[in-house]
Design a protein around this motif. Structure first.
Motif, PDB file in Angstrom:
ATOM      1  N   ARG A   1      27.901 -23.443  25.382  1.00 37.84           N
ATOM      2  CA  ARG A   1      26.996 -24.655  25.724  1.00 37.84           C
ATOM      3  C   ARG A   1      25.992 -24.625  26.331  1.00 37.84           C
ATOM      4  O   ARG A   1      25.093 -25.532  26.034  1.00 37.84           O
ATOM      5  N   LYS A   2      25.623 -23.525  26.826  1.00 35.36           N
ATOM      6  CA  LYS A   2      24.363 -23.253  27.611  1.00 35.36           C
ATOM      7  C   LYS A   2      23.315 -22.660  26.543  1.00 35.36           C
ATOM      8  O   LYS A   2      22.236 -22.500  26.879  1.00 35.36           O
ATOM      9  N   LEU A   3      23.916 -21.862  25.657  1.00 35.53           N
ATOM     10  CA  LEU A   3      22.962 -21.174  24.739  1.00 35.53           C
ATOM     11  C   LEU A   3      21.939 -22.053  24.177  1.00 35.53           C
ATOM     12  O   LEU A   3      20.656 -21.498  24.043  1.00 35.53           O
ATOM     13  N   PRO A   4      22.119 -23.186  23.585  1.00 33.64           N
ATOM     14  CA  PRO A   4      20.788 -23.834  23.017  1.00 33.64           C
ATOM     15  C   PRO A   4      19.741 -24.298  23.990  1.00 33.64           C
ATOM     16  O   PRO A   4      18.371 -23.865  23.733  1.00 33.64           O
ATOM     17  N   ALA A   5      20.014 -24.427  25.220  1.00 40.12           N
ATOM     18  CA  ALA A   5      19.058 -24.678  26.280  1.00 40.12           C
ATOM     19  C   ALA A   5      18.485 -23.319  26.767  1.00 40.12           C
ATOM     20  O   ALA A   5      17.277 -23.231  26.872  1.00 40.12           O
ATOM     21  N   LEU A   6      18.980 -22.291  26.784  1.00 39.88           N
ATOM     22  CA  LEU A   6      18.772 -20.923  27.193  1.00 39.88           C
ATOM     23  C   LEU A   6      17.513 -20.364  25.692  1.00 39.88           C
ATOM     24  O   LEU A   6      16.605 -19.782  26.054  1.00 39.88           O
ATOM     25  N   MET A   7      17.987 -20.814  24.559  1.00 37.86           N
ATOM     26  CA  MET A   7      17.085 -20.405  23.661  1.00 37.86           C
ATOM     27  C   MET A   7      15.730 -21.132  23.847  1.00 37.86           C
ATOM     28  O   MET A   7      14.549 -20.477  23.423  1.00 37.86           O
ATOM     29  N   ILE A   8      15.716 -22.451  23.754  1.00 36.37           N
ATOM     30  CA  ILE A   8      14.621 -23.286  24.098  1.00 36.37           C
ATOM     31  C   ILE A   8      13.814 -22.516  25.233  1.00 36.37           C
ATOM     32  O   ILE A   8      12.410 -22.264  25.270  1.00 36.37           O
TER      33      ILE A   8
END
Length: 386
Positions: free
Chosen positions: A23-30
């Motif tokens: 769930r945190k991965l998209p924000a971490l990618m950005i």
């Protein structure tokens, strides 16, 4: 017990940590894209990170969250290009167009995944309903006996299988059957329905347990004829039938190629009820088979456990089979439901949750008083007494 709970807690904690990371991965990618693009020369680009964010969100997030992730990625790229004064250039415009296209694609993927999940949930519900109709849960008290039954699918989301159990209160006493149909899917469920229907009728009408087994054999022969013939290696069923006569502290068993039942005594002692003469499974189509009924004492508080090979053939990572007799010997359980709960927990611990076959469990306790003598007698229909 403490070690089991600790290990179970580790598995649950690991799954929760994985879900939290996804769930945190998209924000971490950005965030990673912003840092990379800010501290590297303009010849390097973090566009792949921004593109990946909505694609990662699509199968795991809601539609609104997927849209927000795509918008956040585009806003991050616009902010970076404004900061570097390169927004009007051709390459940044192509990057934005690519990101917009991928974001729309992520929304489409999200919709497809959601519809697939809804269809899968509907199919699971239908399968579970059908299985419960074919294999209803018995009452917790039948004929003065305490009864517990459990069906455990190999995969958590599967409900259709070929394992079966049934309990019937007949004029001769309480009769039980546990069996395993070769194969899976709808054909296996059809065969389960045939066996359960024949058992319930025969349990009421037949005067002997051998007669019940014979009725099941004939029912399978009719099913074979209806289907136009079944391969002998595909149409058989291993089964164990038991009868606990009214007013007697005894249990009679007919075993047709099935794993041996277990008697658990109140003091922790244990007996494996091996048949006096091995018998072929039901439905082999090899002519009449003389039914052999073995009898054992069933004293007060003793538990009769019947199960399918999904329990006894469950393997751990080293390929070692689960041995229910060895795991249960010396243990005492307050009731049949607690026994089945302990068994299912223990086999998951043994296999690490990676079971490959369904299993059906049936446990019966006779609370009435009785005198244990542990002696066994054998009656053979069509042959001399062994």
């Amino acid at each position: 017990m403490w070690k089991r709970e600790k290990r179970r807690g580790r598995h649950a904690g690991g799954g929760a940590r994985t879900r939290s990371f996804v769930r945190k991965l998209p924000a971490l990618m950005i965030l990673g894209g912003l840092v990379f693009d800010s501290f590297t020369p303009q010849t390097f680009t973090a566009i792949p990170l921004f593109v990946a964010a909505p694609l990662i969100a699509a199968p795991f997030f809601s539609l609104a969250s997927t849209v927000r992730t795509g918008i956040a990625s585009m806003l991050a790229v616009i902010a970076l290009r404004l900061y570097s004064s390169t927004l009007p250039q051709v390459v940044p415009l192509i990057e934005l167009l690519t990101l917009a296209t991928v974001s729309v694609l992520a929304v489409v993927i999200n919709g497809v995944v959601r519809r697939g999940n809804e269809q899968l949930a509907s199919a699971r519900f239908i399968a579970e309903t059908a299985m419960r109709a074919v294999l209803p849960q018995p009452s917790d008290r039948i004929g003065g006996l305490q009864v517990a039954a459990r069906y455990e699918a190999a995969q958590a989301d599967e409900f259709v299988g070929g394992d079966l159990f049934a309990v019937a209160d007949s004029p001769q006493g309480v009769r039980l059957v546990v069996g395993d149909v070769r194969g899976k899917g709808l054909e296996a469920v059809e065969t389960v329905a045939v066996v359960i229907g024949a058992f319930r009728e025969a349990a009421e009408q037949e005067s002997s347990l051998e007669g019940v087994a014979g009725r099941l054999e004939r029912a399978l022969a009719r099913e074979e004829a209806r289907r136009g013939g079944l391969d002998v290696l595909e149409g058989f069923i291993t089964a164990v039938l038991a009868e606990i006569p009214s007013g007697l502290s005894r249990v009679r068993i007919v075993n047709r190629g099935h794993p041996e039942p277990i008697l658990l005594h109140p003091d922790g002692a244990l007996e494996v009820l091996k048949p006096s003469v091995p018998a072929l499974p039901l439905g082999m189509g090899l002519g009449e088979w003389p039914e052999r009924t073995d009898e054992w004492d069933l004293p007060a508080g003793t538990t009769l456990l019947l199960y399918t090979d999904g329990l006894s053939e469950a393997r751990n990572a080293e390929g070692v089979f689960y041995d229910p007799a060895a795991r249960l010997r010396g243990r005492i359980f307050p009731g049949p439901e607690e026994l089945l709960s302990a068994l299912t927990d223990d086999v998951r611990l043994h296999t690490g949750g990676e079971t490959t076959d369904d299993m059906a469990l049936l446990a019966v306790v006779r609370p009435a008083a009785g005198q244990p003598d542990r002696r066994r007698t054998v009656r053979i229909v069509g042959a001399e007494t062994a």
